[in-house]
Design an enzyme around this catalytic site. Sequence first.
Site, PDB file in Angstrom:
ATOM      1  N   ASP A 161       0.800  -1.262  -0.045  1.00 15.69           N
ATOM      2  CA  ASP A 161      -0.100  -0.060  -0.128  1.00 15.69           C
ATOM      3  C   ASP A 161       0.884   1.070  -0.012  1.00 15.69           C
ATOM      4  O   ASP A 161       0.712   2.229  -0.921  1.00 15.69           O
ATOM      5  CB  ASP A 161      -1.024  -0.137   1.092  1.00 15.69           C
ATOM      6  CG  ASP A 161      -0.117  -0.324   2.463  1.00 15.69           C
ATOM      7  OD1 ASP A 161       0.927  -0.362   2.641  1.00 15.69           O
ATOM      8  OD2 ASP A 161      -1.207  -0.199   3.483  1.00 15.69           O
ATOM      9  N   ASP A 181       7.029   4.129   3.351  1.00 23.91           N
ATOM     10  CA  ASP A 181       7.244   5.238   4.263  1.00 23.91           C
ATOM     11  C   ASP A 181       8.641   5.374   4.287  1.00 23.91           C
ATOM     12  O   ASP A 181       9.349   5.760   3.570  1.00 23.91           O
ATOM     13  CB  ASP A 181       6.392   5.230   5.360  1.00 23.91           C
ATOM     14  CG  ASP A 181       6.843   6.364   6.498  1.00 23.91           C
ATOM     15  OD1 ASP A 181       7.248   7.386   6.251  1.00 23.91           O
ATOM     16  OD2 ASP A 181       6.026   6.255   7.709  1.00 23.91           O
ATOM     17  N   LYS A 214       5.969   7.810   0.271  1.00 22.09           N
ATOM     18  CA  LYS A 214       5.857   9.063   0.995  1.00 22.09           C
ATOM     19  C   LYS A 214       7.206   9.966   0.870  1.00 22.09           C
ATOM     20  O   LYS A 214       8.295   9.319   0.821  1.00 22.09           O
ATOM     21  CB  LYS A 214       5.720   8.697   2.410  1.00 22.09           C
ATOM     22  CG  LYS A 214       4.548   9.151   3.199  1.00 22.09           C
ATOM     23  CD  LYS A 214       4.759   9.124   4.837  1.00 22.09           C
ATOM     24  CE  LYS A 214       3.338   8.669   5.161  1.00 22.09           C
ATOM     25  NZ  LYS A 214       3.069   8.564   6.524  1.00 22.09           N
ATOM     26  N   PHE A 237      -0.288  11.329   7.554  1.00 18.69           N
ATOM     27  CA  PHE A 237      -0.872   9.937   7.675  1.00 18.69           C
ATOM     28  C   PHE A 237      -2.118   9.787   6.724  1.00 18.69           C
ATOM     29  O   PHE A 237      -3.062  10.749   6.850  1.00 18.69           O
ATOM     30  CB  PHE A 237      -1.175   9.599   9.161  1.00 18.69           C
ATOM     31  CG  PHE A 237      -1.417   8.296   9.360  1.00 18.69           C
ATOM     32  CD1 PHE A 237      -0.488   7.292   9.384  1.00 18.69           C
ATOM     33  CD2 PHE A 237      -2.916   7.809   9.309  1.00 18.69           C
ATOM     34  CE1 PHE A 237      -0.548   5.925   9.685  1.00 18.69           C
ATOM     35  CE2 PHE A 237      -2.995   6.367   9.606  1.00 18.69           C
ATOM     36  CZ  PHE A 237      -2.040   5.432   9.598  1.00 18.69           C
ATOM     37  N   VAL A 238      -2.185   9.003   5.860  1.00 19.42           N
ATOM     38  CA  VAL A 238      -3.047   8.956   4.790  1.00 19.42           C
ATOM     39  C   VAL A 238      -3.886   7.629   5.149  1.00 19.42           C
ATOM     40  O   VAL A 238      -3.538   6.623   5.479  1.00 19.42           O
ATOM     41  CB  VAL A 238      -2.571   9.034   3.459  1.00 19.42           C
ATOM     42  CG1 VAL A 238      -1.993  10.132   3.219  1.00 19.42           C
ATOM     43  CG2 VAL A 238      -1.815   7.955   3.095  1.00 19.42           C
ATOM     44  N   ASP A 272      -5.582   1.756   6.483  1.00 19.59           N
ATOM     45  CA  ASP A 272      -6.348   1.879   7.813  1.00 19.59           C
ATOM     46  C   ASP A 272      -5.763   3.019   8.761  1.00 19.59           C
ATOM     47  O   ASP A 272      -4.493   3.161   8.412  1.00 19.59           O
ATOM     48  CB  ASP A 272      -6.631   0.637   8.217  1.00 19.59           C
ATOM     49  CG  ASP A 272      -5.327   0.374   8.961  1.00 19.59           C
ATOM     50  OD1 ASP A 272      -4.288   0.328   8.528  1.00 19.59           O
ATOM     51  OD2 ASP A 272      -5.354  -0.186   9.987  1.00 19.59           O
ATOM     52  N   ARG A 286     -10.459   1.822   5.564  1.00 23.15           N
ATOM     53  CA  ARG A 286      -9.969   0.914   4.257  1.00 23.15           C
ATOM     54  C   ARG A 286     -11.041   1.055   3.228  1.00 23.15           C
ATOM     55  O   ARG A 286     -10.669   0.898   2.147  1.00 23.15           O
ATOM     56  CB  ARG A 286      -9.905  -0.559   4.765  1.00 23.15           C
ATOM     57  CG  ARG A 286      -8.775  -0.868   5.910  1.00 23.15           C
ATOM     58  CD  ARG A 286      -8.467  -2.416   5.807  1.00 23.15           C
ATOM     59  NE  ARG A 286      -7.591  -2.807   6.876  1.00 23.15           N
ATOM     60  CZ  ARG A 286      -6.538  -2.384   7.123  1.00 23.15           C
ATOM     61  NH1 ARG A 286      -5.578  -2.109   6.193  1.00 23.15           N
ATOM     62  NH2 ARG A 286      -5.752  -3.016   8.208  1.00 23.15           N
TER      63      ARG A 286
HETATM   64  P1  5GP Z   1       7.533   1.612   6.469  1.00 28.15           P
HETATM   65  O1  5GP Z   1       8.178   0.261   6.984  1.00 28.15           O
HETATM   66  O2  5GP Z   1       7.859   1.897   5.030  1.00 28.15           O
HETATM   67  O3  5GP Z   1       8.134   2.958   7.377  1.00 28.15           O
HETATM   68  O4  5GP Z   1       6.150   1.725   6.669  1.00 28.15           O
HETATM   69  C1  5GP Z   1       5.445   0.900   5.773  1.00 28.15           C
HETATM   70  C2  5GP Z   1       4.078   0.416   6.445  1.00 28.15           C
HETATM   71  O5  5GP Z   1       3.469   1.237   7.225  1.00 28.15           O
HETATM   72  C3  5GP Z   1       2.941   0.457   5.418  1.00 28.15           C
HETATM   73  O6  5GP Z   1       2.708  -0.900   4.929  1.00 28.15           O
HETATM   74  C4  5GP Z   1       1.647   0.684   6.212  1.00 28.15           C
HETATM   75  O7  5GP Z   1       1.101  -0.289   6.827  1.00 28.15           O
HETATM   76  C5  5GP Z   1       2.160   1.584   7.099  1.00 28.15           C
HETATM   77  N1  5GP Z   1       2.136   3.155   6.802  1.00 28.15           N
HETATM   78  C6  5GP Z   1       3.267   4.011   6.661  1.00 28.15           C
HETATM   79  N2  5GP Z   1       2.592   5.252   6.431  1.00 28.15           N
HETATM   80  C7  5GP Z   1       1.319   5.127   6.456  1.00 28.15           C
HETATM   81  C8  5GP Z   1       0.195   6.086   6.369  1.00 28.15           C
HETATM   82  O8  5GP Z   1       0.270   7.395   5.862  1.00 28.15           O
HETATM   83  N3  5GP Z   1      -1.061   5.583   6.457  1.00 28.15           N
HETATM   84  C9  5GP Z   1      -1.259   4.259   6.849  1.00 28.15           C
HETATM   85  N4  5GP Z   1      -2.567   3.817   6.897  1.00 28.15           N
HETATM   86  N5  5GP Z   1      -0.345   3.379   6.768  1.00 28.15           N
HETATM   87  C10 5GP Z   1       0.961   3.618   6.777  1.00 28.15           C
END
Ligand code: 5GP
Length: 187
Positions: free
Chosen positions: A105, A108, A136, A159-160, A166, A172
């Site tokens: 999805d 980040d 992001k 935060f989206v 979700d 969702r």
């Molecule tokens: P990362 O390991 O890349 O920092 O985080 C990835 C995971 O964090 C994504 O798969 C998602 O589940 C969650 N996540 C990161 N940013 C967001 C956001 O803005 N909104 C939501 N709903 N989940 C996020």
Amino acid sequence: MNTDARLYQDLEGILYSREQINEAVCRIGKRITEDYEGREPVMVGILKGASIFFADLIREIDLPLSIDFMALSSYGNATRSSGVVRILKDLDRDIVDKDVLIVEDIVDSGLTLSHLQEVLATRGANSIRVAALLNKKLSDQSRKKLVPDYCCFEVPDKFVVGYGLDYAQKYRNLPDIGILARRIYEK
Ligand code: 5GP
């Protein structure tokens, strides 16, 4: 659901409409079809956030692909990644010599996916790439551990939610992607 529905009242604003999402999903579906010409990729959907994107994306790819799913440990109710990846549901099939395309999805920091790529790389795949709905934009780019190979949209460091994403398991089912109002997760 239209945008005066109750769930929309928890948003600061809509980032991408369902029409814009559809256009972007078609665009990357076409690119994947071209890039994987002659191959039979294994599309791996990461539950649950990528489920809606995954369902739409695979129907825009004109290849004899197969599908599988993984579930990884999530944030719980927090809004930042812990960086620790725990596999809650693993693949059903082995991926030896396969071209694996992970469908996520949002990227980040990229910590979750870079760890997952390392895990899958030990299983003998021919290639492993990542298709993400969102990437992001971080003010501190050194935090970025992975850049997706395919991506529909770059989003601000907010935060989206929606279209599968979700907060505390909610939102969702929003058909669009929006920024969650701070008052919702700061209360
Ligand atoms: P990362 O390991 O890349 O920092 O985080 C990835 C995971 O964090 C994504 O798969 C998602 O589940 C969650 N996540 C990161 N940013 C967001 C956001 O803005 N909104 C939501 N709903 N989940 C996020």
